[in-house]
Write a protein that holds these residues in place. Structure first.
Motif, PDB file in Angstrom:
ATOM      1  N   ARG A 150       0.820  -1.210   0.000  1.00  0.00           N
ATOM      2  CA  ARG A 150       0.000   0.000   0.000  1.00  0.00           C
ATOM      3  C   ARG A 150       0.853   1.259   0.000  1.00  0.00           C
ATOM      4  O   ARG A 150       0.391   2.319  -0.379  1.00  0.00           O
ATOM      5  CB  ARG A 150      -0.926  -0.010   1.208  1.00  0.00           C
ATOM      6  N   HIS A 151       2.117   1.173   0.457  1.00  0.00           N
ATOM      7  CA  HIS A 151       3.003   2.328   0.503  1.00  0.00           C
ATOM      8  C   HIS A 151       4.291   1.951  -0.233  1.00  0.00           C
ATOM      9  O   HIS A 151       5.132   1.236   0.313  1.00  0.00           O
ATOM     10  CB  HIS A 151       3.310   2.739   1.937  1.00  0.00           C
ATOM     11  N   THR A 152       4.411   2.411  -1.439  1.00  0.00           N
ATOM     12  CA  THR A 152       5.557   2.038  -2.264  1.00  0.00           C
ATOM     13  C   THR A 152       6.702   3.042  -2.176  1.00  0.00           C
ATOM     14  O   THR A 152       7.738   2.835  -2.786  1.00  0.00           O
ATOM     15  CB  THR A 152       5.118   1.908  -3.737  1.00  0.00           C
ATOM     16  N   GLY A 153       6.528   4.132  -1.454  1.00  0.00           N
ATOM     17  CA  GLY A 153       7.568   5.144  -1.346  1.00  0.00           C
ATOM     18  C   GLY A 153       8.645   4.762  -0.350  1.00  0.00           C
ATOM     19  O   GLY A 153       8.695   3.628   0.148  1.00  0.00           O
ATOM     20  N   GLY A 574     -10.813   5.145  -3.953  1.00  0.00           N
ATOM     21  CA  GLY A 574      -9.556   5.424  -3.271  1.00  0.00           C
ATOM     22  C   GLY A 574      -9.739   5.908  -1.859  1.00  0.00           C
ATOM     23  O   GLY A 574      -8.781   6.259  -1.188  1.00  0.00           O
ATOM     24  N   GLY A 575     -10.964   5.982  -1.348  1.00  0.00           N
ATOM     25  CA  GLY A 575     -11.158   6.390   0.039  1.00  0.00           C
ATOM     26  C   GLY A 575     -11.141   7.898   0.176  1.00  0.00           C
ATOM     27  O   GLY A 575     -11.238   8.656  -0.789  1.00  0.00           O
ATOM     28  N   ASN A 576     -10.968   8.326   1.412  1.00  0.00           N
ATOM     29  CA  ASN A 576     -10.959   9.761   1.693  1.00  0.00           C
ATOM     30  C   ASN A 576      -9.727  10.418   1.123  1.00  0.00           C
ATOM     31  O   ASN A 576      -8.645   9.857   1.154  1.00  0.00           O
ATOM     32  CB  ASN A 576     -11.004   9.991   3.205  1.00  0.00           C
ATOM     33  N   LEU A 577      -9.888  11.609   0.649  1.00  0.00           N
ATOM     34  CA  LEU A 577      -8.752  12.350   0.114  1.00  0.00           C
ATOM     35  C   LEU A 577      -8.119  13.146   1.213  1.00  0.00           C
ATOM     36  O   LEU A 577      -8.774  13.561   2.133  1.00  0.00           O
ATOM     37  CB  LEU A 577      -9.226  13.270  -1.014  1.00  0.00           C
TER      38      LEU A 577
END
Length: 577
Positions: A150-153, A574-577
């Motif tokens: 979920r977090h590729t950074g 994508g859920g909440n921004l």
């Protein structure tokens, strides 16, 4: 700790000879040495033993046998000394000590013995420190950052820190040696005139190209441009002006300074966490702001006349030298040694970062050298001594790639970036390659700087600032040019540690404007509707009967109601921004 320090150290630790007389340590060394020397002390014993040796061994081999025996005796002697020295050294770690400042200032540096009050997250691993032949973090592996789909950074990785009290014990007693350069002075002129179109600003002193080139010739005594060029002293009529009472307060910081800045109301102030009581009392935490940021903070974060918000001592800066807020931020970032002339160490963090590890633990991990008597040196010096540390960029290693990334992101106008790169190419700048090892990167992640204030590091940040003043404010582009020019002349290097390690001791937040945009987007997609108004009727008035729709069953009307609900509330992917 020098070789003679165990026997000759005086002051708060006391003389070791006096401690032995007072019974502070058991006098085991003389007893062991005497027993080892009595085995062949008698003349009659030698007369009995030697004929037996001659009988079974030839006279020519007697010398070799004696040499082996002497070698064995020496090895046993060294082992005895090692055990005794180790016990003495271990005992000194539990003694109350008062370590005066390295520069003989009036404020002493007290090393307390209270238990550590720091709290570590799951990624902060503290190991017990044993002052023996091995540092507790020597064999600690640095694994790769944890993978998360979920977090590729970039992600933080575990880092080994020793407890705060032991980090304080490892703090150097004297400044690190500055190679070649011993005395550094700065230009200061009342009236400044620029003779070149690209000679920098008035604040930087308008150094000519010849003066710039001469500043890269390292000598024992040097005078260079280093900001604050047109005033009596930094902060007084120089641009970047600070009140006199605060300047005097900053001069009282003799030990460790943690500094940050927010200009143009660009970031939200982040409070440090996991800071020990000793650090809160002895280290200086300074946050530099401008008038725009001050107005916002008075309405949002409780800034009052005390000029303190949490641990931060908030300093209002007037008459900023540049129109660009990011370029103004380079003044405290690179010139802390001028704002805090008596500080020994400093840690700079960008305004968007939150410090979550004690500064003394960070300094011990990335700069301080471990020193023991020579008998332990081979096993204890597990890393080199660094006086300057900065993390390398997590993705880019080459200046040319960094310049293209800055242009693509619109960080600065393309023409100015191209001019700077072409200028450096004429001076010999080439793309990074493995041939530059042990230099691991030409591009830093410059949001954190850890340094000791000695002449060579002060010169480096002065010349680095001069490049930012002359060219673009993107300091990642000019970093390697200044570093390589200095390293080509003196035995000095920079610790460029991995970016995942930096992300372990600082937490990165978003800039304030981006946070406000995210809140606005979230409010737009999920509006908060007021509750419907209550309908009041008279007691005699009955509610009108429900009107039946022709040709539709109640089940069908229910489906229409659900469809209408979907149309009124579109789905957000994508859920909440």
């Amino acid at each position: 700790m020098a070789a003679a320090s165990l026997g000759l150290r005086s002051g708060s630790y006391g003389s070791l000879h006096q401690q032995l007389q007072d019974g502070a340590f058991p006098a085991t060394q003389p007893i062991l040495l005497r027993r080892a020397a009595r085995s062949f002390s008698g003349v009659r014993e030698r007369e009995k033993v030697l004929p037996r040796i001659y009988k079974f061994v030839g006279r020519r081999k007697v010398g070799i046998l004696l040499m082996l025996m002497i070698s064995a005796a020496l090895l046993s002697f060294v082992s005895v000394i090692s055990r005794d020295e180790d016990s003495l050294l271990g005992a000194t770690t539990h003694m109350h000590s008062e370590n005066p400042s390295r520069k003989s200032f009036n404020s002493p540096f007290i090393v307390p013995l209270e238990e550590s009050s720091t709290r570590h997250s799951t990624n902060h691993i503290s190991l017990p420190s044993h002052h023996g032949t091995q540092h507790p973090c020597e064999k600690f592996p640095i694994p790769s950052p944890p993978m998360d789909k979920r977090h590729t950074g970039p992600r933080p990785c575990p880092v080994c820190y020793i407890p705060v009290e032991q980090a304080l014990f490892h703090m150097p007693y004297s400044p690190s040696p500055s190679p070649v350069l011993k005395n550094l002075h700065y230009f200061s002129e009342a009236s400044l005139i620029s003779y070149e179109p690209n000679g920098g600003s008035i604040f930087g002193g308008h150094p000519s190209l010849m003066q710039r080139n001469e500043s890269f010739t390292i000598k024992e005594s040097m005078t260079v441009h280093c900001g604050f060029a047109n005033g009596r002293k930094p902060g007084q009529g120089t641009g970047f002006n600070i009140d006199d009472d605060i300047l005097l307060e900053m001069e009282e910081c003799y030990n460790v300074v943690v500094a940050s800045a927010i200009f143009g109301n660009y970031d939200l102030m982040q409070q440090p966490k996991n800071i020990s009581d000793h650090t809160k009392k002895n280290a200086c935490f300074y946050m530099f702001i401008d008038e725009k940021t001050e107005a916002y903070m008075r309405n949002s974060s409780g800034l009052d006349d005390s000029k303190r918000v949490g641990l931060w001592r908030v300093v209002l800066v007037r008459n900023l030298p540049y129109e660009d807020s990011r370029r103004n931020g380079k003044v405290p970032k690179l010139l802390l040694h001028r704002l805090f002339p008596n500080a020994q160490f400093s840690i700079w963090i960008d305004g968007k970062l939150q410090l979550v590890v004690d500064p003394y633990q960070i300094l011990e991990r990335y700069t301080w050298m471990k020193v023991l008597p020579p008998i332990f040196l081979s096993g204890f010096l597990w890393r080199e001594n660094y006086t300057f540390a900065i993390s390398r960029h997590y993705r880019r290693f080459d200046v040319f790639e960094e310049a293209e990334a800055n242009k693509a992101a619109g960080k600065y106008d393309n023409a100015s970036i191209d001019y700077q790169i072409e200028f450096y190419k004429k001076e010999g700048l080439i793309p990074y390659s493995l041939s530059k090892l042990p230099i691991t990167s030409d591009v830093p992640e410059g949001c954190v700087i850890i340094r000791e204030h000695i002449p060579i590091t002060d010169l480096f940040t002065c010349l680095w600032f001069n490049e930012v003043d002359r060219f673009t404010s993107r300091d990642q582009i000019s970093f390697s040019t200044v570093r390589d020019k200095i390293m080509s002349q003196v035995d000095w290097t920079i610790n460029m540690f991995m970016d995942c390690e930096r992300r372990n001791f600082v937490v990165q937040a978003y800039h304030r404007d981006l946070l406000e945009q995210r809140k606005a987007l979230a409010a737009m997609h999920h509006p908060v509707h007021p509750p419907p108004a209550a309908v009041t009727r008279d007691k005699d008035t009955k509610a009108p009967p429900l009107r039946k729709l022709p040709g539709k069953t109640p089940a069908r009307r229910g489906r229409d109601k659900r469809s209408s609900s979907r149309r009124r509330h579109p789905r957000v992917i994508g859920g909440n921004l």
